[in-house]
Every structure is written in C-alpha cells, then in structure tokens.
Design a protein around this motif. Structure first.
Motif, PDB file in Angstrom:
ATOM      1  N   LYS A  12      -3.294  91.478  -9.329  1.00 16.85           N
ATOM      2  CA  LYS A  12      -3.164  89.964  -9.862  1.00 16.85           C
ATOM      3  C   LYS A  12      -2.467  89.693  -9.985  1.00 16.85           C
ATOM      4  CE  LYS A  12      -5.948  86.566 -11.451  1.00 16.85           C
ATOM      5  NZ  LYS A  12      -6.793  85.398 -11.212  1.00 16.85           N
ATOM      6  N   ASN A  13      -1.123  89.234  -9.510  1.00 18.39           N
ATOM      7  CA  ASN A  13      -0.043  88.617 -10.415  1.00 18.39           C
ATOM      8  C   ASN A  13      -0.041  87.141 -10.252  1.00 18.39           C
ATOM      9  OD1 ASN A  13       1.410  90.282 -11.242  1.00 18.39           O
ATOM     10  ND2 ASN A  13       0.981  91.495  -9.592  1.00 18.39           N
ATOM     11  N   THR A  14       0.006  85.767 -10.735  1.00 23.86           N
ATOM     12  CA  THR A  14       0.156  84.505 -10.864  1.00 23.86           C
ATOM     13  C   THR A  14       1.449  84.638 -10.717  1.00 23.86           C
ATOM     14  OG1 THR A  14      -2.298  84.448 -11.637  1.00 23.86           O
ATOM     15  CG2 THR A  14       0.193  82.249 -11.516  1.00 23.86           C
ATOM     16  N   VAL A  15       2.124  83.609  -9.749  1.00 19.88           N
ATOM     17  CA  VAL A  15       3.336  82.774  -9.477  1.00 19.88           C
ATOM     18  C   VAL A  15       3.424  81.032  -9.387  1.00 19.88           C
ATOM     19  CG1 VAL A  15       4.236  85.119  -8.929  1.00 19.88           C
ATOM     20  CG2 VAL A  15       3.673  83.320  -7.402  1.00 19.88           C
ATOM     21  N   ILE A  16       4.926  81.515  -9.992  1.00 18.56           N
ATOM     22  CA  ILE A  16       4.869  79.748 -10.124  1.00 18.56           C
ATOM     23  C   ILE A  16       5.721  79.072  -8.765  1.00 18.56           C
ATOM     24  CG2 ILE A  16       5.906  77.451 -10.553  1.00 18.56           C
ATOM     25  CD1 ILE A  16       4.645  78.405 -13.626  1.00 18.56           C
ATOM     26  N   TYR A  17       5.465  78.990  -7.013  1.00 17.56           N
ATOM     27  CA  TYR A  17       6.093  79.463  -6.200  1.00 17.56           C
ATOM     28  C   TYR A  17       7.105  77.209  -5.867  1.00 17.56           C
ATOM     29  CZ  TYR A  17       2.882  76.337  -3.057  1.00 17.56           C
ATOM     30  OH  TYR A  17       1.971  76.027  -2.981  1.00 17.56           O
ATOM     31  N   LYS A  18       6.503  76.805  -7.069  1.00 16.06           N
ATOM     32  CA  LYS A  18       7.475  75.248  -6.456  1.00 16.06           C
ATOM     33  C   LYS A  18       6.640  74.714  -8.125  1.00 16.06           C
ATOM     34  CE  LYS A  18       7.169  70.942  -3.416  1.00 16.06           C
ATOM     35  NZ  LYS A  18       6.641  70.544  -2.064  1.00 16.06           N
ATOM     36  N   GLN A  19       7.713  73.510  -8.428  1.00 11.68           N
ATOM     37  CA  GLN A  19       7.731  72.606  -9.302  1.00 11.68           C
ATOM     38  C   GLN A  19       8.406  71.587  -9.843  1.00 11.68           C
ATOM     39  OE1 GLN A  19       8.714  75.957 -13.132  1.00 11.68           O
ATOM     40  NE2 GLN A  19       7.568  74.936 -13.578  1.00 11.68           N
ATOM     41  N   ASP A  20       8.023  70.170  -9.987  1.00 12.97           N
ATOM     42  CA  ASP A  20       9.510  69.643 -10.848  1.00 12.97           C
ATOM     43  C   ASP A  20       9.113  68.857 -11.773  1.00 12.97           C
ATOM     44  OD1 ASP A  20       7.456  67.681  -9.762  1.00 12.97           O
ATOM     45  OD2 ASP A  20       8.932  66.725  -8.083  1.00 12.97           O
ATOM     46  N   SER A  21       9.987  67.927 -12.228  1.00  9.80           N
ATOM     47  CA  SER A  21       8.750  67.220 -14.363  1.00  9.80           C
ATOM     48  C   SER A  21       7.271  66.497 -12.954  1.00  9.80           C
ATOM     49  CB  SER A  21       9.601  65.997 -13.507  1.00  9.80           C
ATOM     50  OG  SER A  21       9.917  64.842 -12.731  1.00  9.80           O
ATOM     51  N   ARG A  22       6.651  66.039 -12.254  1.00 10.04           N
ATOM     52  CA  ARG A  22       5.540  66.099 -11.859  1.00 10.04           C
ATOM     53  C   ARG A  22       4.274  66.709 -12.018  1.00 10.04           C
ATOM     54  NH1 ARG A  22       6.712  63.120  -6.753  1.00 10.04           N
ATOM     55  NH2 ARG A  22       7.743  64.859  -6.764  1.00 10.04           N
ATOM     56  N   PHE A  23       4.292  68.213 -11.245  1.00  7.69           N
ATOM     57  CA  PHE A  23       3.974  69.016 -11.154  1.00  7.69           C
ATOM     58  C   PHE A  23       4.095  70.584 -11.091  1.00  7.69           C
ATOM     59  CE2 PHE A  23       5.604  67.339  -7.249  1.00  7.69           C
ATOM     60  CZ  PHE A  23       5.733  68.996  -6.595  1.00  7.69           C
ATOM     61  N   THR A  24       3.278  71.479 -11.153  1.00  9.34           N
ATOM     62  CA  THR A  24       2.958  72.585 -10.853  1.00  9.34           C
ATOM     63  C   THR A  24       2.825  73.708 -10.061  1.00  9.34           C
ATOM     64  OG1 THR A  24       4.314  73.029 -13.768  1.00  9.34           O
ATOM     65  CG2 THR A  24       3.022  75.319 -12.141  1.00  9.34           C
ATOM     66  N   ILE A  25       3.060  74.089  -9.187  1.00  5.72           N
ATOM     67  CA  ILE A  25       2.108  74.582  -8.450  1.00  5.72           C
ATOM     68  C   ILE A  25       2.090  75.917  -8.165  1.00  5.72           C
ATOM     69  CG2 ILE A  25       1.052  74.749  -5.744  1.00  5.72           C
ATOM     70  CD1 ILE A  25       2.829  72.073  -5.657  1.00  5.72           C
TER      71      ILE A  25
ATOM     72  N   GLU B  71       4.292  69.403   3.073  1.00  8.28           N
ATOM     73  CA  GLU B  71       5.163  70.291   2.429  1.00  8.28           C
ATOM     74  C   GLU B  71       4.931  71.219   1.157  1.00  8.28           C
ATOM     75  OE1 GLU B  71       7.514  68.308  -1.204  1.00  8.28           O
ATOM     76  OE2 GLU B  71       8.981  67.840   0.947  1.00  8.28           O
ATOM     77  N   ASP B  72       3.987  71.682   0.627  1.00 12.95           N
ATOM     78  CA  ASP B  72       3.703  72.794  -0.014  1.00 12.95           C
ATOM     79  C   ASP B  72       4.053  73.971   0.232  1.00 12.95           C
ATOM     80  OD1 ASP B  72       3.893  70.859  -2.124  1.00 12.95           O
ATOM     81  OD2 ASP B  72       1.969  70.284  -2.685  1.00 12.95           O
ATOM     82  N   VAL B  73       2.288  73.432   1.649  1.00  9.77           N
ATOM     83  CA  VAL B  73       2.392  74.461   2.386  1.00  9.77           C
ATOM     84  C   VAL B  73       3.854  74.867   3.017  1.00  9.77           C
ATOM     85  CG1 VAL B  73       0.639  75.542   4.164  1.00  9.77           C
ATOM     86  CG2 VAL B  73      -0.406  73.620   2.854  1.00  9.77           C
TER      87      VAL B  73
END
Length: 289
Positions: A2-15, A79-81
């Motif tokens: 398993k590798n955990t990545v961040i696929y989306k982020q801005d100042s309000r959230f990290t996904i 949008e996230d999907v």
C-alpha cells in the motif's frame, strides 16, 4: 503493498487515496469509492478480502477519499471523484506501473452512486461496477423519511448539529458520523443535506441523478444488489439497468437472493463468492488490453 498519496489539496482540505499494487506490470486500475451515505466513511473501509480479490487477479487498486456532506455538497464531491480519475490517469503512471487507459470505477452504496455518476462525465471510465448503488435520489425512497430508520431510536436535532463540523471533512468515522445519516434519513432531509437542494425541487435534483442522463456511450456496467436491502431499495439497480438497456448499453444485474446491504461482508458465502467471481470476469473482459 500500500502507498498513500495526496491526489488533491488546497488551503481548506487535503484528500488522500491508497494505492495497492497489482502482481504484474502495466496493470489496469480499479478506482474504488467507499460508501457511507456521502456523510461518513474513508478510503480504508474496503476490506482486506476485497483488496486481495482485485490485486490477486491482476488489478491495481486506488481507494479514494472525497469531501463529505453536509460540510461539503454534492457538486464538490462529484468534482473530487473526477479529480481522482484525472490524477490516476495523469500522475499515476509517473509513480506506479499502471495502464491509465484501462480504468474501471467500483463503488458500494453511496460509492456506487458516485461510480454511476462517472458514466455521465465527459471523460468516462472503461467500465463501472455498482454494489447496491442508486441512480435516482429524486424519488421517494431518498426524499421521504425512511420507514426502516424510523424504527430506530430517533436522533435529536441537537445531537445532529453537534457532529457537523465547521471545516471540510474528507474522512469520517462511522461511530459518530452515522448519526448524521440516521437523523437525515429519519427526517426525510438526507437529499437536501447532501445536495443543498430542497427535496421538493425535483427539476434540480434530476440534474444529479445519472438515470436521467444516460447516453449510448455510457460505459458497460455491472450491478449487484440484494433483495432484502433495507437501506437502498433493490429496485434502484433494476431501474438503472433498465435505463441502460434502453440505450443499448452493455449491462447486467447480479441479484443476491435475500441479500442485505453490504452483503459481501459475508465473504465466504458461496453465493457471494460466485457473484464476486462474476465481478472479476466482467472487469477482465472490459479492461483487457
């Protein structure tokens, strides 16, 4: 692995998303979307058995988080999907040995709904698998108080408000966040909480119901649903499949007799095993090179 990545982020959230490698190079990819009524759940909700089912059969697996309601509304979630699919197609091959042209989307319940929504995106996956998902949140099953959930202890509005955050949420523990869902389903407020659209406004709700937006180029889709599902009516998969057939889209429905919501938790049940083998066959056919 398993590798955990961040696929989306801005100042309000990290996904984040968890990537599980396949047992060979240049693997096709399953993008998995968790359930939870769009109000709770995380990328880690997928069971170890299901992870092995996909990876042992040659698929890489990308299990994603997304923003949760009611702190975020459905347009942001959708949008996230889309952004997750874009990330795995553009950035994924730089980090992992995958084939970005062979992507399928699999989801359960609310994740099944989000998976079905990807079929109406401009950039579509090669195939979709919906475990007890739904294509219509404008109908009474979703917009009216749930008879099943009204049999449980009523959640007071004050408790509901207590568990709603002031910040955007991308991971939600069932232990607390399920109460948000229970309250919303008991009150007939669920659809408005996840969309921001009053449940009486059918015209706007139809815009976020994939069943009303199917075209002939909708991806091949496999449905799995139990006949005793008390959360999402079995008919939701029946109706969605019928809508696909009208457009000559390749589709099948695997019915689990007396199956309940999240029927696959009974992983070793021969009926469930047979259904899951059919899922793998479907994915192998539609993600072949």
């Amino acid at each position: 692995m398993k590798n955990t990545v961040i696929y989306k982020q801005d100042s309000r959230f990290t996904i984040k998303a968890d990537f599980y490698t396949a047992n060979h190079e240049n693997a096709p990819v399953i993008v998995y979307i968790h359930g939870g009524g769009l109000l709770w759940g995380t990328r880690e909700d997928i069971s170890e058995e299901m992870i092995k089912l996909y990876t042992n059969n040659g698929f890489a697996l990308f299990s994603i988080d997304y923003r949760l309601a009611p702190e975020s509304k459905l347009p942001d979630i959708l949008e996230d999907v889309q952004d997750a699919l874009l990330w795995i197609e553009t950035e994924g091959p730089k980090q992992f040995s995958i084939d970005p042209k062979r992507i399928a989307v699999v989801g359960g319940s609310a994740g099944g709904y989000l998976a079905l929504c990807t079929g109406i995106y401009k950039k579509k996956p090669r195939a979709i698998v919906s475990f007890y998902g739904y294509g219509d949140i404008s109908s009474n099953w979703a917009t009216q108080p749930s008879k099943f959930y009204l049999q449980k202890d009523l959640v007071p509005k004050e408790l509901y408000k207590k568990f709603v955050s002031d910040e955007m949420i991308t991971e939600g523990a069932i232990e607390t966040r399920f109460l948000l869902y229970l309250y919303a389903r008991q009150q007939g407020a669920w659809v408005q909480e996840i969309t921001g659209i009053p449940s009486t406004n059918k015209e706007d709700l139809i815009q976020v119901c994939p069943i009303y937006h199917i075209t002939k180029d909708y991806p091949p889709t496999l449905f799995l649903h139990g006949t005793k599902d008390t959360d999402v009516p079995y008919e939701q998969s029946v109706f969605m499949r019928a809508a696909l057939i009208k457009r000559n889209v390749k589709t099948r429905l695997i019915t689990i007799p007396n199956g309940e919501h999240v029927f696959e938790k009974d992983f070793d049940n021969p009926v469930v095993q047979d259904a899951l083998n059919q899922v793998i066959e479907f994915l192998q056919i539609h993600l072949s090179a």
